[in-house]
Design an enzyme around this catalytic site. Sequence first.
Site, PDB file in Angstrom:
ATOM      1  N   LYS A  76       0.856  -1.187   0.000  1.00 36.45           N
ATOM      2  CA  LYS A  76       0.000   0.000   0.000  1.00 36.45           C
ATOM      3  C   LYS A  76       0.897   1.243   0.000  1.00 36.45           C
ATOM      4  O   LYS A  76       1.939   1.262   0.680  1.00 36.45           O
ATOM      5  CB  LYS A  76      -0.902  -0.020   1.238  1.00 36.45           C
ATOM      6  CG  LYS A  76      -1.887   1.125   1.309  1.00 36.45           C
ATOM      7  CD  LYS A  76      -2.838   0.964   2.498  1.00 36.45           C
ATOM      8  CE  LYS A  76      -3.845   2.091   2.603  1.00 36.45           C
ATOM      9  NZ  LYS A  76      -4.791   1.917   3.714  1.00 36.45           N
ATOM     10  N   SER A 151      -9.708   1.949   2.666  1.00 39.28           N
ATOM     11  CA  SER A 151      -8.852   2.715   1.807  1.00 39.28           C
ATOM     12  C   SER A 151      -7.836   1.875   1.032  1.00 39.28           C
ATOM     13  O   SER A 151      -7.261   2.365   0.060  1.00 39.28           O
ATOM     14  CB  SER A 151      -8.087   3.753   2.647  1.00 39.28           C
ATOM     15  OG  SER A 151      -7.274   3.113   3.599  1.00 39.28           O
ATOM     16  N   SER A 175     -10.013  -0.413   6.843  1.00 35.20           N
ATOM     17  CA  SER A 175      -9.409  -0.307   5.507  1.00 35.20           C
ATOM     18  C   SER A 175      -8.724  -1.547   4.965  1.00 35.20           C
ATOM     19  O   SER A 175      -8.362  -1.567   3.791  1.00 35.20           O
ATOM     20  CB  SER A 175      -8.402   0.839   5.484  1.00 35.20           C
ATOM     21  OG  SER A 175      -9.083   2.043   5.339  1.00 35.20           O
TER      22      SER A 175
HETATM   23  N1  GLN Z   1     -13.248   4.330   6.096  1.00 34.73           N
HETATM   24  C1  GLN Z   1     -12.552   4.667   7.275  1.00 34.73           C
HETATM   25  C2  GLN Z   1     -12.071   6.094   7.207  1.00 34.73           C
HETATM   26  O1  GLN Z   1     -12.282   6.696   6.222  1.00 34.73           O
HETATM   27  C3  GLN Z   1     -11.430   3.702   7.529  1.00 34.73           C
HETATM   28  C4  GLN Z   1     -10.171   4.077   6.881  1.00 34.73           C
HETATM   29  C5  GLN Z   1      -9.018   3.213   7.318  1.00 34.73           C
HETATM   30  O2  GLN Z   1      -9.186   2.193   7.975  1.00 34.73           O
HETATM   31  N2  GLN Z   1      -7.829   3.686   6.993  1.00 34.73           N
HETATM   32  O3  GLN Z   1     -11.498   6.593   8.107  1.00 34.73           O
END
Ligand code: GLN
Length: 476
Positions: A76, A151, A175
């Site tokens: 990532k 994400s 995410s």
């Molecule tokens: N969707 C969540 C957010 O926008 C989780 C994101 C994540 O786990 N990095 O914060």
Amino acid sequence: MEHYSRISDIREDLFSGKVTCTDLVKYYLKNIEEKSHLNAFLEVWGDEALLRAAEIDGKVKAGNAGRLAGTVIALKDNLSYKNHKVSASSKILEGFESLYSATVVERLLAEDAIFIGRTNCDEFAMGASNENSAYGLVKNAANESKVPGGSSGGSAVAVQARMAHCSLGSDTGGSIRQPAAFCGLYGLKPTYGLISRWGLLAYASSFDQIGPMAHSLEDTVLLTEIMAGKDEHDATMLQQESPEFKELQAPTKVKFAVMRDAVEGEGIAADVKQKMLNLIAALEKDGHEVSYFDFPLLEYMVPVYYVLTTAEASSNLSRYSGMLYGYRSENATDLESTYVKSRTEGFGAEVKRRIMLGTFVLSSDQYDAYYEKAQKVRRVIQQETDKILAGADAILLPTTSTAAFGIGEKAANPVAMYMADLLTVQANLAGNPAISIPAGNNQEQLPIGVQLMTGRGEEQQLFDISKLIANTLATI
Ligand code: GLN
């Protein structure tokens, strides 16, 4: 090329001479080229991966290859790899190169993993659809009109579409698990402090964890074992050596706790609900105990998560000032305008929204009403989670309330997007490990994920019960 789903199968063929690391890297590079329209990768390190493959093929012949020989991994784009670019999919870090490697990167390299490239994600890992990247959205390979989740969307699609064998993501509120569910993979958010965050570009430090995404449970366990264990660079870690996981054994009698609203709640799609009900019925038939519980704190989880993570983000992202590294506006005329213009031009809309929300909840007028209160509710959520797990071996729930949603469907409505995290944030708020297990497809051929959570530090139990769930899912 065979569709390998387990590192152990790759190794078997590697050591019998049926395949080489070079063959494997070429295969993934070909897929990356053919599927470039999915936009999963921001950069592909093809030549370097081929050189490394040749080197590891030599080690295989010499009999001194590591445990991840033949394993091609996508990273990532918020994980540092020395002398490689890393941008968190943000314009503000365009062109920036890591000066050191993340601990997880070093540990995987030491076992002869090959990194093939860095994957697209929501900017600074803020999002649930991968539509917030400065480098364009990512498409779900199961249906290209759908999001892959976020994400870590690029990391999920890279594995789903066989552009890498497995990948790493980060999980602050879901995410890893949510894109794993949308793309038909395993995804683990480990216990907070099990895996070092050193070299991870921080979003919300008291939530962030790095974890693997893979086609098999076995690989998820192996990658976790290699990455886990104390690291003096990360002071928030559990100070323990990496656990050596025992061979997975599906337990014969498990007590499951099921949150009623996560199955029967009105926001849960019919296909997800049906999958859960079928799974629960099969588990009961096999002699496992399933009890439902009500969790009145459910409606507070997403608000508490967003108060605390935006507060932490506003602090963590203050380092991107246009002064030390990354993007600097060409329109700046003095110190103040360097800060303001670099940040205004360098950050995307969602990141700016969160910095402002976070700054607001931390401001002296609002601190008690928002930040401090949210901290207290976080503690209560953790205590209530512990209570449930004191009477059960695992919490069982869907990973997401629907299968992958359409591109553009929630993009204009931040609150609807935030609600996509409803079922995943509990594990991050409480620090517990949670895994998403692929549970087959719905009628539209979109993957569905089932989620399991156990007590903090109980990864072995989580994996053993995951095996039971995977076995049971295969029968329904
Ligand atoms: N969707 C969540 C957010 O926008 C989780 C994101 C994540 O786990 N990095 O914060």
